[in-house]
Design a protein around this motif. Structure first.
Motif, PDB file in Angstrom:
ATOM      1  N   LYS A 149       0.816  -1.215   0.000  1.00 35.35           N
ATOM      2  CA  LYS A 149       0.000   0.000   0.000  1.00 35.35           C
ATOM      3  C   LYS A 149       0.848   1.263   0.000  1.00 35.35           C
ATOM      4  N   ARG A 151       0.299   2.503  -3.839  1.00 34.97           N
ATOM      5  CA  ARG A 151      -0.826   3.400  -3.593  1.00 34.97           C
ATOM      6  C   ARG A 151      -2.072   2.973  -4.355  1.00 34.97           C
ATOM      7  N   ASP A 193      -5.004   2.989  -3.477  1.00 31.73           N
ATOM      8  CA  ASP A 193      -6.130   3.874  -3.205  1.00 31.73           C
ATOM      9  C   ASP A 193      -6.243   5.015  -4.210  1.00 31.73           C
ATOM     10  N   MET A 194      -5.127   5.301  -4.932  1.00 30.58           N
ATOM     11  CA  MET A 194      -5.132   6.402  -5.904  1.00 30.58           C
ATOM     12  C   MET A 194      -5.437   5.939  -7.324  1.00 30.58           C
ATOM     13  N   GLU A 247     -12.831  -0.280 -10.663  1.00 30.63           N
ATOM     14  CA  GLU A 247     -13.246   0.095  -9.322  1.00 30.63           C
ATOM     15  C   GLU A 247     -12.799  -0.933  -8.291  1.00 30.63           C
ATOM     16  N   GLY A 296      -9.198  -0.397  -7.452  1.00 31.26           N
ATOM     17  CA  GLY A 296      -8.977   0.747  -6.580  1.00 31.26           C
ATOM     18  C   GLY A 296      -9.287   0.426  -5.142  1.00 31.26           C
ATOM     19  N   GLU A 297     -10.222  -0.440  -4.880  1.00 25.00           N
ATOM     20  CA  GLU A 297     -10.564  -0.822  -3.531  1.00 25.00           C
ATOM     21  C   GLU A 297      -9.552  -1.798  -2.977  1.00 25.00           C
TER      22      GLU A 297
END
Length: 253
Positions: free
Chosen positions: A74, A78, A80-81, A249, A252-253
């Motif tokens: 993480k 990244r 989450d980005m 999606e 991204g999760e």
């Protein structure tokens, strides 16, 4: 008559058991107690080799903590980005994506920013040059991230040799003691033999966790690099086609 016989038997039993009990107590008092060696005494017994081994153990702990924090997926990728970057690539917002990379510097953003720097502000994109820049930046960053991991391998390979060197040093001193005083005083050899055994054990105690963590961090980092290539490839495809990748999606999760 019966009472006299009972008293006589009791007196005889005391005469037989008493000396044996006193003899056992005297033996226990005369027996030397085994002295418990503390950790600091063992370190002192190890001699000069414990100094570099101590430095290596400190370095091992430092690099384990550093790699444990720096090589987390993480932190490197990244994830989450990813949705935000995909939307920027879909809308051809190269400058905004490059600025976002500069604001969040990590392995993924540094490599991706290097590719975006080859994009033209006029909208003309040479994807071969972009991929070339990404390959160059990824090689540079992978080398930089692998250095702290490789240090664990160096410590794991060097510490047993230092321990073996301390063992040889202790055995040399033991033979010198034998040559000077003979075999009549084994206690004179205890310190030299202790030095030989303690340094060997210390070298192995350092080497085993160092090598285990080296392979653990290396394998995890290789996996993260493979995921990095897949994510950047998805972003470049979105930039080229202008279409959202299927299921982005979930990524991204």
């Amino acid at each position: 008559m019966t009472k006299k016989m009972i008293k006589l038997a009791f007196c005889l039993s005391l005469m037989m058991v008493g000396p044996a009990a006193f003899a056992q107590e005297a033996t226990e008092e005369a027996a030397p107690k085994v002295q418990q060696t503390t950790l600091w005494q063992m370190i002192q017994q190890g001699g000069w080799a414990m100094i570099p081994l101590g430095l290596m153990s400190t370095g091992m702990v430092y690099f384990i903590v550093q790699n444990g924090l720096a090589t987390r997926e993480k932190v490197l990728l990244r994830p989450d980005m990813m949705p935000e970057f995909i939307m920027l690539m879909k809308d051809k917002k190269v400058l905004e994506a490059h600025a976002l990379c500069k604001e969040n510097e990590t392995l993924f953003t540094y490599v991706f920013a290097a590719g975006l720097e080859r994009c033209s502000t006029k909208g003309d994109i040479n994807f071969s040059k972009v991929k070339e820049a990404i390959d160059e930046a990824s090689t540079e960053e992978v080398t930089s991230y692998m250095k702290p991991i490789d240090y664990l391998s160096i410590i794991g390979a060097t510490s047993p040799m230092l321990g073996l060197l301390g063992t040889v040093s202790g055995m040399i001193k033991a033979f010198q003691t034998i040559g000077a005083q003979g075999m009549g005083k084994p206690e004179a050899l205890a310190g030299n033999i202790g030095e030989a055994l303690v340094t060997t054990a210390t070298g192995l105690i350092i080497a085993i966790p160092a090598m285990l963590f080296y392979y653990y961090f290396r394998n995890n980092f290789i996996k993260s690099c493979a995921t990095l290539g897949r994510n950047i490839g998805a972003l470049l495809d979105t930039l080229e086609s202008g279409e959202l990748p299927l299921g982005f999606e979930d990524k991204g999760e």
